[in-house]
Each structure stands twice: as C-alpha cells, then as structure tokens.
Scaffold this motif. Structure first.
Motif, PDB file in Angstrom:
ATOM      1  N   ALA A  24       3.663  12.453   2.747  1.00  0.00           N
ATOM      2  CA  ALA A  24       3.288  12.153   1.359  1.00  0.00           C
ATOM      3  C   ALA A  24       2.810  10.716   1.216  1.00  0.00           C
ATOM      4  CB  ALA A  24       4.472  12.419   0.435  1.00  0.00           C
ATOM      5  N   LEU A  25       3.486   9.788   1.888  1.00  0.00           N
ATOM      6  CA  LEU A  25       3.045   8.391   1.821  1.00  0.00           C
ATOM      7  C   LEU A  25       1.658   8.187   2.414  1.00  0.00           C
ATOM      8  CD1 LEU A  25       6.353   6.551   2.784  1.00  0.00           C
ATOM      9  CD2 LEU A  25       5.162   6.387   0.593  1.00  0.00           C
ATOM     10  N   VAL A  26       1.291   9.009   3.391  1.00  0.00           N
ATOM     11  CA  VAL A  26      -0.022   8.883   4.018  1.00  0.00           C
ATOM     12  C   VAL A  26      -1.099   9.611   3.205  1.00  0.00           C
ATOM     13  CG1 VAL A  26      -1.373   9.458   6.066  1.00  0.00           C
ATOM     14  CG2 VAL A  26       0.943   8.561   6.316  1.00  0.00           C
ATOM     15  N   VAL A  27      -0.816  10.827   2.781  1.00  0.00           N
ATOM     16  CA  VAL A  27      -1.836  11.682   2.168  1.00  0.00           C
ATOM     17  C   VAL A  27      -2.026  11.368   0.684  1.00  0.00           C
ATOM     18  CG1 VAL A  27      -2.493  14.066   1.675  1.00  0.00           C
ATOM     19  CG2 VAL A  27      -1.410  13.484   3.866  1.00  0.00           C
ATOM     20  N   ALA A  28      -0.925  11.143  -0.043  1.00  0.00           N
ATOM     21  CA  ALA A  28      -1.009  10.995  -1.500  1.00  0.00           C
ATOM     22  C   ALA A  28      -1.966   9.898  -1.945  1.00  0.00           C
ATOM     23  CB  ALA A  28       0.392  10.758  -2.071  1.00  0.00           C
ATOM     24  N   PRO A  29      -1.873   8.667  -1.445  1.00  0.00           N
ATOM     25  CA  PRO A  29      -2.806   7.636  -1.935  1.00  0.00           C
ATOM     26  C   PRO A  29      -4.253   7.913  -1.564  1.00  0.00           C
ATOM     27  CG  PRO A  29      -1.523   6.808  -0.094  1.00  0.00           C
ATOM     28  CD  PRO A  29      -0.915   8.119  -0.466  1.00  0.00           C
ATOM     29  N   LEU A  33       6.918   8.445   9.648  1.00  0.00           N
ATOM     30  CA  LEU A  33       6.667   9.573  10.540  1.00  0.00           C
ATOM     31  C   LEU A  33       7.090   9.259  11.973  1.00  0.00           C
ATOM     32  CD1 LEU A  33       3.178  10.774   9.239  1.00  0.00           C
ATOM     33  CD2 LEU A  33       5.370  11.945   8.979  1.00  0.00           C
ATOM     34  N   ARG A  34       6.951   8.031  12.383  1.00  0.00           N
ATOM     35  CA  ARG A  34       7.364   7.637  13.733  1.00  0.00           C
ATOM     36  C   ARG A  34       8.862   7.384  13.832  1.00  0.00           C
ATOM     37  NH1 ARG A  34       4.035   2.607  15.494  1.00  0.00           N
ATOM     38  NH2 ARG A  34       5.319   2.959  17.359  1.00  0.00           N
ATOM     39  N   ILE A  58       9.480  14.040   7.666  1.00  0.00           N
ATOM     40  CA  ILE A  58       8.144  14.624   7.786  1.00  0.00           C
ATOM     41  C   ILE A  58       7.457  14.687   6.433  1.00  0.00           C
ATOM     42  CG2 ILE A  58       6.831  16.624   8.543  1.00  0.00           C
ATOM     43  CD1 ILE A  58       8.151  15.058  10.785  1.00  0.00           C
ATOM     44  N   ALA A  59       8.128  15.301   5.458  1.00  0.00           N
ATOM     45  CA  ALA A  59       7.520  15.438   4.136  1.00  0.00           C
ATOM     46  C   ALA A  59       7.312  14.091   3.462  1.00  0.00           C
ATOM     47  CB  ALA A  59       8.379  16.346   3.250  1.00  0.00           C
TER      48      ALA A  59
END
Length: 375
Positions: free
Chosen positions: A29-34, A240-241, A24-25
């Motif tokens: 992070a991979l989705v939100v950070a960039p 996430l999936r 989850i984390a």
C-alpha cells in the motif's frame, strides 16, 4: 454453544507483536497508493487540459465560483480520460487507508499519541473523498440523461448541499485530512521516520483540496501529489524487505492442540481433586492460554493464584507439551471442587508426565502454601 470437534487445532506458531494490515499489504500500500493517487490527479488534469475549449469557454469557467462547470464540460468532451482520472483518484484514496495505518504503526513505536490521533483522523478524512467520488460519478451520469447544459445547472443549484453531505458528515470528516496529516507528520519527524525534507513534502501533499468536481491544476494537484511517492515509496520498500525494526514480528513455535480439548467445558476438561487427609494430590492441567486455567479464577476459590502461577511456571519450562501433570500441595483437611460442580473430583491421571512439571510445581506451591493457601 456447540463447539467444533475433530481436527481443528490451534496455530502452531505464535506471532508476537503482529500488526494490521501486515508487512505485505502495508508495504504494498505504501508503494502503490501514492503512485495511483498521483496518476489519478494527472489524468484529471490532462482530461481538462486536452479538451477542445475555446477562449470564451475558458473565461466563463474562470468566472464561476466552483470548478464544477469546467469539469462537467471536460467529461462531455473527453469522457474516457476524465473517468480514468476520477477512478484512479478514488482507488488511490482507498489504498491510502492501509498505507496511513502502516505509517502510523511505524510512528507509534516512538511517538504513540501523535500516531494514534493523526492516523485515525487521516483515515477518517479519506472516507470523505469516497463520498465525493460518488457525487462526481452521479453528476457525470446526469450528462447522458439530461444533456450538458441542464445537468450542469442541476449540479450548480445543489452544489453546496451535495458537497456538505447529509448532516454535514463528509465535510466534517474532511477536517481530519488536514489535522491528521499535520499530527502524523509531526509524529513521523519526532520519531525519526521522516527527515525535515520528507516532513515538508508530506505536509504539502496533505494540503490538497476537498469537495465535489474539483479541478486538478498543475501546481495544486499534479505537482503536490507527485511528491507523495517520494515520501512513501522508499518506506514501503523497506517494509516489504522487513528491515523496519518497529514492525518486526517475533515468532515462537508451539504444538497445536485439538479445538475440542482447548475450548471444551471447564468442568469436564479440568478435573481437580485433593486428598481429604492432606498431602499431595495428582492433578492434570492443560497449558495456559487455552481457557482451562481460567476456570479456576473464581473469586472464592482457594489457591487459584497458586494454580495460575504454578501452571505458568510449568509451561515456561515445557511449553511444547500438550498435556502435563503437576503436583499440587494442599493443607490438611482442605478440599477443592470444580467451578461447575459441587462434588470434589479425585481423578486418576493416565496422561504422560512432563520431565519438569512435577518437581517445579511442587517447589513453587510448597513455598507459598503457608502464606497464601489456607483452608
């Protein structure tokens, strides 16, 4: 040491191949950070581009060796937008740490050396950006105390010292941004995590400038950071999936045991006894992995390898039993004492017997008694 007693129990589920920071984390992070990283650089660019500067001021800014003067002037003219840009940029640097760790974890499955070294250097390099974020905020706060002209002069006079940092630690760590990005990108390409296109985009995003009060231009800032979501967001969605094979966590069920039983004193928790006349002695053991079987791992203790092998064999057939009884065969005339006691123990077991433990343990220890268990 006082150990907790009562209802504390070991976890009921064993997670094999568990990893940090988790699905989850790491995926988030991979989705939100960039995206946050790109938003910060875009807002920094807009903060400078939308400021009401004259042609003379722009010419003066271009003549400066550093972009600090223009950035401080942009803050004085549009403080809210510039502050938002620098804040999002700092948040993006923080979120990129777990994102890089997750990426390195995926790459390490097939290219471990490049993933370990590249991921470590890249994370260490991201910390340098947090140092510079603090210097940027300090410079902006000086404007309200000293005025724009005087604050700008103070920053320019101390620019090199503040940029390099104490003992030049931040500027040294910044090299990890470029070296780590290159190594991790090579590892991602070799492991099949990235194709050639994503490999090139990841390298381009990793060439962003470093330092204090840097200008986010349209090309070296906005566009170079806009490609990073194209590389990391699809991977984050897959994480996430839970469709990334390298991150699969295997779970096995077990039975929880009270903490006081699993972490008690070895001499009290594991009595061991034999008959002085030889033959079979009934001994009560606790399942492996609780710290109890390890009590027999004394270098001068006879048959400790057999005990460990026997315990593992019994536990493999009946891993769910909280306590089990096994048969231990010793040579005639031998005796065994607890590691914390000088007196042999002759316990009478009242605990329930495993349906598999006795016969399997007897066969195992019986086969090895003649070769490995000597009085």
């Amino acid at each position: 040491m006082n150990l907790p007693t009562g209802g504390w129990k070991m976890p009921l589920t064993v997670h094999h191949h568990a990893w940090f920071p988790g699905r989850i984390a790491g995926g988030a992070a991979l989705v939100v950070a960039p995206v946050v990283w790109f938003a910060g650089l875009l807002l920094r660019h807009l903060g400078f581009a939308t400021a009401d500067f004259t042609a003379e001021q722009l010419t003066r800014f271009d003549q400066q060796p550093f972009a600090a003067m223009g950035q401080m002037a942009a803050y004085a003219g549009n403080p809210a937008l510039v502050t938002a840009g620098y804040a999002c940029f700092a948040v993006g640097a923080i979120l990129l740490c777990p994102a890089v760790i997750t990426l390195a974890r995926i790459v390490a499955a097939r290219s471990p050396k490049l993933a370990y070294l590249g991921g470590t250097l890249l994370v260490l390099g991201l910390f340098s950006r947090l140092y510079w974020a603090g210097v940027d905020q300090t410079a902006f706060q000086l404007i309200g105390r000293l005025g724009l002209e005087q604050a700008t002069q103070v920053v320019l006079d101390t620019y090199v010292e503040t940029s390099y940092g104490p003992w030049r630690v931040p500027v040294t760590a910044a090299f990890g941004l470029y070296i780590g990005t290159f190594l991790l990108a090579i590892g991602a390409l070799r492991s099949g995590t990235f194709g050639v296109g994503r490999f090139v985009l990841f390298l381009w995003a990793g060439t962003l400038w470093t330092g204090v009060l840097k200008e986010s231009s349209l090309l070296k800032g906005v566009v170079s950071s806009a490609v990073l979501p194209l590389v990391l967001v699809p991977l984050g969605v897959q994480v996430l999936r839970d469709v990334v094979p390298e991150l699969r966590v295997e779970r096995s069920a077990g039975r929880g045991r009270p903490w006081s039983e699993t972490r008690g004193r070895a001499a009290d928790a594991v009595p061991l006894g034999t008959s002085s006349a030889g033959g079979a002695a009934t001994t009560t053991h606790s399942p492996p992995g609780t710290g109890v079987v390890d009590a027999f791992a004394e270098p001068h203790t006879c048959c400790s390898p057999i005990i460990r092998s026997m315990s593992s064999a019994v536990a493999s057939e009946d891993p769910g039993s909280a306590e089990y009884t096994s048969m231990v065969w010793w040579p005639s005339g031998s005796s065994m004492v607890s590691p914390r006691s000088t007196t042999p123990h002759f316990p009478t077991s009242t605990r329930r017997r495993s349906p598999h433990g006795s016969s399997r343990a007897a066969r195992l220890c019986g086969r090895r008694a003649s070769t490995r268990c000597r009085a």
